[in-house]
Design a protein around this motif. Structure first.
Motif, PDB file in Angstrom:
ATOM      1  N   UNK A  96       0.851  -1.191   0.000  1.00 18.39           N
ATOM      2  CA  UNK A  96       0.000   0.000   0.000  1.00 18.39           C
ATOM      3  C   UNK A  96       0.886   1.239   0.000  1.00 18.39           C
ATOM      4  N   UNK A  97       0.532   2.210  -0.862  1.00 22.45           N
ATOM      5  CA  UNK A  97       1.390   3.371  -1.108  1.00 22.45           C
ATOM      6  C   UNK A  97       0.689   4.673  -0.727  1.00 22.45           C
ATOM      7  N   UNK A  98       1.491   5.722  -0.597  1.00 24.52           N
ATOM      8  CA  UNK A  98       0.935   7.061  -0.446  1.00 24.52           C
ATOM      9  C   UNK A  98       0.175   7.440  -1.716  1.00 24.52           C
ATOM     10  N   UNK A  99      -0.737   8.386  -1.570  1.00 31.12           N
ATOM     11  CA  UNK A  99      -1.621   8.765  -2.668  1.00 31.12           C
ATOM     12  C   UNK A  99      -0.833   9.209  -3.900  1.00 31.12           C
ATOM     13  N   UNK A 100      -1.208   8.667  -5.048  1.00 33.39           N
ATOM     14  CA  UNK A 100      -0.603   9.059  -6.310  1.00 33.39           C
ATOM     15  C   UNK A 100       0.717   8.409  -6.622  1.00 33.39           C
ATOM     16  N   UNK A 101       1.239   7.551  -5.729  1.00 30.65           N
ATOM     17  CA  UNK A 101       2.551   6.928  -5.939  1.00 30.65           C
ATOM     18  C   UNK A 101       2.429   5.607  -6.683  1.00 30.65           C
ATOM     19  N   UNK A 102       3.504   5.227  -7.320  1.00 28.20           N
ATOM     20  CA  UNK A 102       3.630   3.908  -7.941  1.00 28.20           C
ATOM     21  C   UNK A 102       4.892   3.248  -7.408  1.00 28.20           C
ATOM     22  N   UNK A 103       4.967   1.931  -7.551  1.00 27.74           N
ATOM     23  CA  UNK A 103       6.127   1.204  -7.028  1.00 27.74           C
ATOM     24  C   UNK A 103       6.628   0.201  -8.057  1.00 27.74           C
ATOM     25  N   UNK A 104       7.934   0.008  -8.059  1.00 33.06           N
ATOM     26  CA  UNK A 104       8.574  -0.990  -8.921  1.00 33.06           C
ATOM     27  C   UNK A 104       9.584  -1.784  -8.103  1.00 33.06           C
ATOM     28  N   UNK A 105       9.466  -3.130  -8.126  1.00 31.03           N
ATOM     29  CA  UNK A 105       8.461  -3.966  -8.771  1.00 31.03           C
ATOM     30  C   UNK A 105       7.063  -3.684  -8.202  1.00 31.03           C
ATOM     31  N   UNK A 106       6.049  -3.975  -8.991  1.00 34.74           N
ATOM     32  CA  UNK A 106       4.698  -3.624  -8.608  1.00 34.74           C
ATOM     33  C   UNK A 106       4.176  -4.551  -7.506  1.00 34.74           C
ATOM     34  N   UNK A 107       3.171  -4.047  -6.779  1.00 37.23           N
ATOM     35  CA  UNK A 107       2.483  -4.866  -5.788  1.00 37.23           C
ATOM     36  C   UNK A 107       1.864  -6.084  -6.465  1.00 37.23           C
ATOM     37  N   UNK A 108       1.791  -7.175  -5.715  1.00 40.65           N
ATOM     38  CA  UNK A 108       1.197  -8.433  -6.187  1.00 40.65           C
ATOM     39  C   UNK A 108       2.042  -9.111  -7.265  1.00 40.65           C
ATOM     40  N   UNK A 109       3.329  -8.723  -7.390  1.00 43.70           N
ATOM     41  CA  UNK A 109       4.201  -9.418  -8.335  1.00 43.70           C
ATOM     42  C   UNK A 109       5.149 -10.330  -7.560  1.00 43.70           C
ATOM     43  N   UNK A 110       5.286 -11.551  -8.026  1.00 41.99           N
ATOM     44  CA  UNK A 110       6.075 -12.573  -7.333  1.00 41.99           C
ATOM     45  C   UNK A 110       7.549 -12.187  -7.296  1.00 41.99           C
ATOM     46  N   UNK A 111       8.173 -12.346  -6.109  1.00 37.37           N
ATOM     47  CA  UNK A 111       9.582 -12.011  -5.931  1.00 37.37           C
ATOM     48  C   UNK A 111      10.270 -13.095  -5.101  1.00 37.37           C
ATOM     49  N   UNK A 112      11.599 -13.092  -5.167  1.00 41.00           N
ATOM     50  CA  UNK A 112      12.433 -13.992  -4.373  1.00 41.00           C
ATOM     51  C   UNK A 112      12.837 -13.261  -3.098  1.00 41.00           C
ATOM     52  N   UNK A 113      12.305 -13.691  -1.956  1.00 41.24           N
ATOM     53  CA  UNK A 113      12.600 -13.052  -0.685  1.00 41.24           C
ATOM     54  C   UNK A 113      13.564 -13.882   0.173  1.00 41.24           C
TER      55      UNK A 113
END
Length: 464
Positions: A96-113
């Motif tokens: 969940x992001x601040x208003x108007x922001x985008x994130x990369x890699x995107x939310x709900x995208x599979x990653x190696x943690x």
């Protein structure tokens, strides 16, 4: 209709018109504002991650949502993950992001943690904030709830050994011979004398998980009294799984002899003590195949007594992935060594893989495929802080003049090895990176890029 009669009047007309439009329409976007005295200025919202979590609806094996802890000051996100419950190499986060922001890699995208992951948040005006997600790998041992125990000799197939605090000085901590399907979990084993923490023979389908195995009464520095005091040793056993295991002060951490297709994951090692020919975190001896993934070994060169950090001897097909190796004070040992794949008794054929492994404080060499071994791929290897001087504890200097990639002892132009997308930073001997070049089909490395090493595996064996 007004008809301006001059250029001056025309300019005055449009200036006045613009003033009235701005007066009633604000001449600004309908976003956020900050008042400063009598003046109002546009203010874009700072790009932030508000929450970071893993939801049961997105991740198989997860029974309760996991909410990460966010340190906004350091832009660090902390999360505890249990690899025995989840496949943490393939997790799907909800961000969940601040208003108007985008994130990369995107939310709900599979990653190696299984290691740190970086996320970049971008505001509408283009400003960015970078966050790092730092996973902590947890076990399930509640030390205060373990039952005190002496050494155990397994007596039946499929026997379970759980939740024990084993201390021993006169025999192996756990011994298995000719029994299959045994499961050892949630155990602390402290052993000493001329014994092993766990020793098994002909023990197919053995599982060892969530265990901390330590050789006690080791000297403050230097080797043990002999080379047969390994934390774990297995002989002639197939399909072994060892996961979430911490190993400390043994002659070698895990030694496997004729154990095919083993899977070793989340292995934390400290100060392997030798003496020669031991001193490894893991040694494969006449094994066909096997995976070592997500591991680290930290050797204090003033304490440990290493040989090769990972030895692959008369064995083929091993995959060594996602690891951190720090510290080697042997004048003849290297970080990862493939050797003698074509000699009598060798098993598994040719080849192997070392991928995404970082090496620091290496002396004699970083990775090698030598003495009849070939077709080994070294991919995304990163090395720095290579040692050219004394290696520690009066063991002398490197016998290879601090070579990085080695492939000697094989007929020229038949090695078939490859160096792929590797980094060697600030080597102490920059003219001694690859030797001999004719036994590498591909040589692809850079020397002008520094890097932040992978985080070590830190297993947490305490719970409420």
């Amino acid at each position: 209709m007004i008809r301006p009669t001059s250029l001056k009047n025309t300019l005055f007309f449009f200036t006045a018109l613009l003033f009235y439009v701005c007066l009633f329409d604000s001449c600004a976007s309908e976003k956020d504002y900050v008042e400063d005295g009598n003046t109002t200025h546009e203010q874009s919202e700072e790009p932030k991650i508000i929450t970071f979590s893993f939801l049961t609806t997105d991740n198989n094996g997860l029974t309760t949502d996991i909410a990460a802890t966010l340190d906004e000051e350091t832009k660090t996100i902390y999360v505890e993950l249990d690899p025995l419950v989840l496949n943490i190499d393939q997790l799907i986060p909800t961000i969940n992001l601040s208003s108007g922001s985008t994130v990369s890699p995107i939310s709900k995208s599979e990653q190696d943690f299984s290691h740190e992951v970086t996320y970049t948040v971008t505001a509408e005006n283009g400003t960015t904030t970078v966050y790092k997600v730092v996973p902590s790998i947890i076990g399930n041992i509640c030390t205060s709830n373990l039952v005190d125990s002496g050494p155990i000799v397994v007596s039946t197939n499929n026997q379970r050994i759980d939740n024990l605090y084993i201390r021993t000085s006169d025999q192996h901590g756990i011994e298995i011979s000719n029994h299959t399907g045994v499961v050892i979990s949630n155990c602390v084993i402290e052993y000493t004398g001329a014994y092993m923490g766990i020793k098994f023979t002909s023990a197919d389908n053995l599982t060892i998980k969530n265990c901390y195995i330590k050789y006690t009464n080791a000297p403050s520095s230097g080797p043990l009294a002999d080379s047969e005091r390994n934390c774990i040793e297995g002989i002639g056993s197939q399909n072994i799984v060892i996961a979430n295991v911490k190993l400390e002060d043994g002659s070698t951490g895990i030694r496997l002899n004729q154990c095919d297709d083993s899977v070793l994951r989340y292995i934390e090692g400290h100060n392997m003590r030798g003496p020669f020919p031991r001193g490894q975190l893991v040694q494969y001896d006449k094994c066909a195949g096997g995976l070592l993934e997500n591991f680290s070994v930290i050797n204090d060169r003033d304490v440990a007594w290493t040989e090769d950090n990972i030895s692959i001897y008369k064995s083929g097909g091993q995959q060594i992935k996602k690891g951190l190796i720090v510290g080697n004070n042997s004048p003849t040992g290297v970080g990862v060594l493939f050797e003698d794949q074509n000699t009598e008794g060798a098993r598994g054929g040719y080849g192997g893989l070392v991928e995404d492994v970082d090496f620091l404080e290496m002396g004699n060499g970083v990775v090698s495929s030598v003495e009849g071994s070939k077709n080994v791929s070294f991919t995304r290897i990163r090395a720095k802080q290579i040692i050219c001087g004394d290696l520690g504890q009066n063991r002398g200097k490197s016998t290879s003049n601090s070579l990085i990639f080695g492939a000697f002892g094989t007929t020229a132009n038949t090695g078939g090895n490859s160096i792929n997308d590797c980094i060697v930073y600030n080597s102490c001997n920059p003219t001694n990176i690859v030797w001999p070049e004719h036994n590498f089909d591909v040589i692809d490395y850079r020397t002008d890029i520094d890097f932040e090493p992978r985080n070590p595996i830190v297993l947490n064996f305490n719970c409420e």
